[in-house]
Scaffold this active site. Structure first.
Site, PDB file in Angstrom:
ATOM      1  N   HIS A  77       0.814  -1.210   0.000  1.00 37.80           N
ATOM      2  CA  HIS A  77       0.000   0.000   0.000  1.00 37.80           C
ATOM      3  C   HIS A  77       0.849   1.262   0.000  1.00 37.80           C
ATOM      4  CE1 HIS A  77      -3.899  -2.072   1.574  1.00 37.80           C
ATOM      5  NE2 HIS A  77      -3.347  -2.694   0.540  1.00 37.80           N
ATOM      6  N   GLU A  79       0.618   3.973   1.781  1.00 37.78           N
ATOM      7  CA  GLU A  79       1.014   4.399   3.130  1.00 37.78           C
ATOM      8  C   GLU A  79       2.207   3.590   3.627  1.00 37.78           C
ATOM      9  OE1 GLU A  79      -3.574   4.521   2.929  1.00 37.78           O
ATOM     10  OE2 GLU A  79      -1.949   3.282   2.158  1.00 37.78           O
ATOM     11  N   CYS A 102      -6.713   1.563   4.807  1.00 36.18           N
ATOM     12  CA  CYS A 102      -7.335   0.323   5.261  1.00 36.18           C
ATOM     13  C   CYS A 102      -7.000   0.125   6.743  1.00 36.18           C
ATOM     14  CB  CYS A 102      -6.818  -0.855   4.433  1.00 36.18           C
ATOM     15  SG  CYS A 102      -5.075  -1.253   4.744  1.00 36.18           S
ATOM     16  N   CYS A 105      -3.107  -0.239   7.410  1.00 40.03           N
ATOM     17  CA  CYS A 105      -2.388   1.034   7.272  1.00 40.03           C
ATOM     18  C   CYS A 105      -2.766   2.000   8.396  1.00 40.03           C
ATOM     19  CB  CYS A 105      -2.636   1.652   5.904  1.00 40.03           C
ATOM     20  SG  CYS A 105      -1.828   0.714   4.578  1.00 40.03           S
TER      21      CYS A 105
END
Length: 168
Positions: A77, A79, A102, A105
């Site tokens: 991801h 992040e 999510c 994260c």
């Protein structure tokens, strides 16, 4: 023309960063900023270094809806990639992301100095947002952040005036 707000500035940067994504499912960008408004790191979602890009060879999760099949998706991801690039995660004040983080994260960001998330698109699961708020942190959509800025107000006024002219 009014000067754009920091939220608009860094959200636009997150959109630009997302254009480097190699994920077939979704392009996400993240910009981590300190309390002075200095960029600490950026990240976008994509497969691990050395793997075939999902945009070239789709992974098993490439065609699943957002928020589902996360274990079949090979992308790291945005992040997570930004956190890997950040020299001192305790300096993070705000995370600007093109998609609300999510749950994983969100948990990672909770273990940093990050106090605020500004996101462009919502995430299908509300639990991550609730966890962030439960921990006394701030989360806001860019639409809400921009509506509070002088540039956002100017854009609304311009749109309202244009509508009035059309109705005349």
């Amino acid at each position: 023309m009014a000067r754009i707000s920091k939220d608009e500035y860094f959200s636009d940067m997150a959109r630009l960063v997302s254009r480097r994504s190699t994920c077939k499912r979704r392009s996400v960008g993240c910009v981590l900023v300190n309390h002075l408004g200095h960029i600490l790191a950026t990240g976008y979602n994509g497969v691990p270094r050395g793997h075939s890009h999902c945009t070239d060879t789709p992974c098993a999760g490439a065609h699943l809806p957002s928020g589902t099949g996360l274990d079949t998706c090979e992308a790291i991801h945005a992040e997570q990639n930004a956190l890997l690039q950040c020299k001192d995660v305790m300096e993070i004040h705000t995370a600007y992301v093109t998609a609300m983080p999510c749950m994983t994260c969100t948990k990672l960001l909770l273990n940093t100095g990050c106090q605020r998330i500004v996101y462009v698109e919502p995430y299908p699961h509300e639990a991550a947002r609730q966890l962030w708020i439960k921990n006394g942190r701030s989360i806001i959509s860019t639409a809400d952040a921009l509506s509070e800025s002088p540039a956002g107000q100017e854009n609304r006024n311009r749109l309202r005036n244009a509508r009035c002219e059309l109705n005349d």
